[in-house]
Design an enzyme around this catalytic site. Structure first.
Site, PDB file in Angstrom:
ATOM      1  N   LEU A  73       0.834  -1.217   0.000  1.00  0.00           N
ATOM      2  CA  LEU A  73       0.000   0.000   0.000  1.00  0.00           C
ATOM      3  C   LEU A  73       0.862   1.258   0.000  1.00  0.00           C
ATOM      4  O   LEU A  73       2.007   1.248   0.458  1.00  0.00           O
ATOM      5  CB  LEU A  73      -0.926   0.001   1.222  1.00  0.00           C
ATOM      6  CG  LEU A  73      -1.822  -1.225   1.388  1.00  0.00           C
ATOM      7  CD1 LEU A  73      -2.813  -1.007   2.521  1.00  0.00           C
ATOM      8  CD2 LEU A  73      -2.561  -1.568   0.101  1.00  0.00           C
ATOM      9  N   CYS A  74       0.262   2.358  -0.484  1.00  0.00           N
ATOM     10  CA  CYS A  74       1.046   3.592  -0.604  1.00  0.00           C
ATOM     11  C   CYS A  74       0.923   4.431   0.662  1.00  0.00           C
ATOM     12  O   CYS A  74       0.524   5.594   0.632  1.00  0.00           O
ATOM     13  CB  CYS A  74       0.588   4.390  -1.821  1.00  0.00           C
ATOM     14  SG  CYS A  74      -1.123   4.879  -1.704  1.00  0.00           S
ATOM     15  N   THR A  75       1.235   3.791   1.790  1.00  0.00           N
ATOM     16  CA  THR A  75       1.275   4.506   3.062  1.00  0.00           C
ATOM     17  C   THR A  75       2.382   3.890   3.898  1.00  0.00           C
ATOM     18  O   THR A  75       2.565   2.663   3.878  1.00  0.00           O
ATOM     19  CB  THR A  75      -0.066   4.427   3.826  1.00  0.00           C
ATOM     20  OG1 THR A  75       0.172   4.776   5.192  1.00  0.00           O
ATOM     21  CG2 THR A  75      -0.691   3.048   3.784  1.00  0.00           C
TER      22      THR A  75
END
Ligand SMILES: Cc1ncc(COP(=O)(O)O)c(C=O)c1O
Length: 411
Positions: A342-344
């Protein structure tokens, strides 16, 4: 980077589970799977049920899979449900409604009515509104459900954890708030118990006993104030498992011996626990694949096909699930930072020791993932797959749910 010379196969991965996972031929593009060893679960629950001190309920939120519920039901466990969805799932497994208890702070009048209509007769009540609505609904239906009032206590030594600890939460009410009622004001209800649960994942028998002991006198005082004949005390869940593999763990025989003392001191005829992780964490594994390996500044990083989209708990608690490389390796252990897709930066499964020759395409197995794994994840972010679920029953691994690709759930 730390290195040592420990063997690279984790002690928690039995040769059988290891072999079953190594033999697994994943369908194309399976990004992550949960495996639940129901044979292990059956033995574990059998051992927990061999006592007459405490009545055990399973907190379905920990793992609502049909096959898990059936295994627990066969061993005589009862079920704590906290939503209409959980109730439907337990009833669908053929469990009688008399073995179901309803907890949770968000019970509307409509939900209470619906639960009564479906035969549920045991409720943990968390507000004056809930009490009033249940009394009305029971009057309309002509039944008398059993009610436990959920109490929230404050201790001088402040402590925080996911269940609130000493924080003020929406779980139940203070003694002061409950003192405004008398049980006789709710004639359609059999209000004969109190419920209290504020600390999660406790790993010390001594600490648990100290907390339970400290609850008795304020609870007895409250029972007298609301003119309740206190017959049942429900201490919720909170029995921990050793995610950090620090050699800590509860002794079940000690829990039972301590609870016998609590039961006698409280003078109740029934003591209840709703077990979540202590019942099902150990039987579960999560398997995913290494997509990339890189050194970034001074971090050795592994990027995995599945991360907090399948296993959210580390991001919430800061506690990783234990991990090992699935294939055999003689390489020394190296400390890696594990990241998901995920982009976190929250998508971090922890910093953990893995065989140093781990590489792209290798599979990693996480342990203690039978509780708050599949059901406590954030599967939709970035349109990845929902993880597959498998069980081992009588030694054989079978699929219960295939991985669900995004095109199935996207609209
Ligand atoms: C009311 C209630 N009972 C029991 C449990 C199970 O807790 P544990 O997994 O710590 O046993 C929970 C978990 O949140 C809960 O909310």
């Amino acid at each position: 980077m730390s290195q040592n010379t420990l063997p690279t196969t984790a002690h928690w991965l039995s040769p059988h589970v290891q072999q079953v996972l190594r033999d697994h031929q994943p369908p194309q593009n399976e990004e992550g799977l949960f495996l639940y060893d129901l044979d292990h679960l059956e033995q574990h629950i059998k051992a927990l049920m061999q006592q007459d001190v405490v009545k055990l309920w399973f907190a379905v939120k920990a793992n609502p899979l049909s096959r898990v519920i059936k295994t627990l039901a066969q061993q005589g466990m009862n079920f704590d449900v906290a939503s209409q969805g959980e109730l439907a799932q337990v009833l669908a497994q053929g469990v009688d409604a008399s073995r179901i208890l309803n907890t949770g702070p968000a019970k509307s009048k409509a939900q209470l009515q619906a639960f009564l209509q479906q035969g549920v007769r045991t409720f943990v009540i968390e507000s004056i509104n809930q009490l009033t609505w249940l009394n009305q609904a029971a009057t309309e239906l002509g039944c008398q459900p059993q009610v436990l009032l959920r109490v929230q206590l404050q201790w001088p030594a402040a402590e925080k954890n996911p269940l609130g600890g000493n924080e003020i939460t929406a779980f139940g009410l203070s003694c002061q708030a409950w003192q405004s009622i008398k049980v006789s004001d709710f004639p359609a209800l059999n209000i004969n118990g109190l419920h209290i649960f504020q600390w999660g994942n406790m790993l010390s028998n001594e600490r648990l006993f100290t907390l339970w002991s400290a609850m008795i006198s304020p609870l007895l005082e409250l029972a007298a104030q609301v003119q309740m004949s206190l017959e049942v005390l429900d201490l919720g869940g909170g029995l921990g498992v050793d995610y950090q593999q620090a050699g800590q763990g509860l002794s079940w025989s000690r829990v039972i011996a301590d609870l016998a003392i609590i039961k006698a001191r409280a003078g109740v005829s029934e003591l209840w626990l709703e077990l979540g992780r202590y019942a099902v964490a150990e039987m579960g594994y999560y398997l995913t694949t290494v997509v990339d390996r890189k050194q970034n500044f001074n971090h050795q990083q592994l990027v995995l096909a599945g991360g907090i989209n399948h296993l959210l708990r580390p991001a919430i608690t800061g506690q990783p699930f234990p991990v090992t490389l699935l294939r055999p390796s003689l390489a020394n252990l190296v400390s890696f930072h594990l990241h998901g897709p995920l982009c976190t930066s929250l998508d971090n499964l922890g910093q953990l020791a893995i065989a140093g020759d781990v590489d792209v395409g290798d599979q990693l197995v996480f342990a203690l993932a039978g509780a708050y794994g599949f059901s406590e994840s954030m599967p939709f972010f970035l349109c990845h797959q929902i993880a597959a679920e498998y069980v081992i029953e009588r030694g054989t691994m079978t699929q219960v749910r295939p991985a669900v690709p995004a095109n199935v759930y996207l609209r």
